[in-house]
Design an enzyme around this catalytic site. Structure first.
Site, mmCIF file in Angstrom:
data_model
loop_
_atom_site.group_PDB
_atom_site.id
_atom_site.type_symbol
_atom_site.label_atom_id
_atom_site.label_comp_id
_atom_site.label_asym_id
_atom_site.label_seq_id
_atom_site.Cartn_x
_atom_site.Cartn_y
_atom_site.Cartn_z
ATOM 1 C CG HIS A 22 -2.215 0.788 1.080
ATOM 2 N ND1 HIS A 22 -2.130 2.060 1.532
ATOM 3 C CD2 HIS A 22 -3.498 0.651 0.355
ATOM 4 C CE1 HIS A 22 -3.354 2.678 1.262
ATOM 5 N NE2 HIS A 22 -4.051 1.619 0.422
ATOM 6 C CG PHE A 23 -0.017 2.689 -3.042
ATOM 7 C CD1 PHE A 23 -0.706 1.841 -3.789
ATOM 8 C CD2 PHE A 23 -0.541 3.584 -2.243
ATOM 9 C CE1 PHE A 23 -2.256 1.938 -3.690
ATOM 10 C CE2 PHE A 23 -2.005 3.565 -2.318
ATOM 11 C CZ PHE A 23 -3.009 3.023 -3.118
#
Length: 101
Positions: A22-23
């Site tokens: 994420h991310f």
């Protein structure tokens, strides 16, 4: 009933499991993690209240690993608990929590 307020600090762990995926190139803390922490801290700040629901929430700025957050809570006469989360003066989220009657 007078308005009361309190605040807590939290350093976001760089290895928090929510950052995985994420991310990958630019990790940001998911909003659900901020809400979870806000709920836990609100119940610590107001131990006589049990949070029933989230009234509203706004996510205004991303939170990166290692950032220092300040969670502020304010209870008003109607019983709701307003919260604001900031990082070095930058508001990252705000909203309200509604305790059980």
């Amino acid at each position: 009933m007078p308005e009361t307020s309190t605040a807590f600090s939290w350093e976001v762990p760089a290895d928090h499991p929510a950052f995985a995926g994420h991310f990958p190139d630019k990790p940001i803390l998911p909003g659900v993690v901020l809400l979870d922490r806000a709920l836990l801290l609100a119940e610590a700040a107001f131990p006589d209240k049990t949070i029933r629901q989230i009234g509203n929430a706004k996510f205004l700025s991303p939170v990166a690993p290692g950032e220092h957050l300040r969670f502020s809570f304010r209870a008003g006469v109607r019983g709701s608990i307003a919260f604001e989360i900031d990082c070095a003066g930058r508001v990252v989220a705000s909203g309200s929590l509604i305790p059980a009657s």
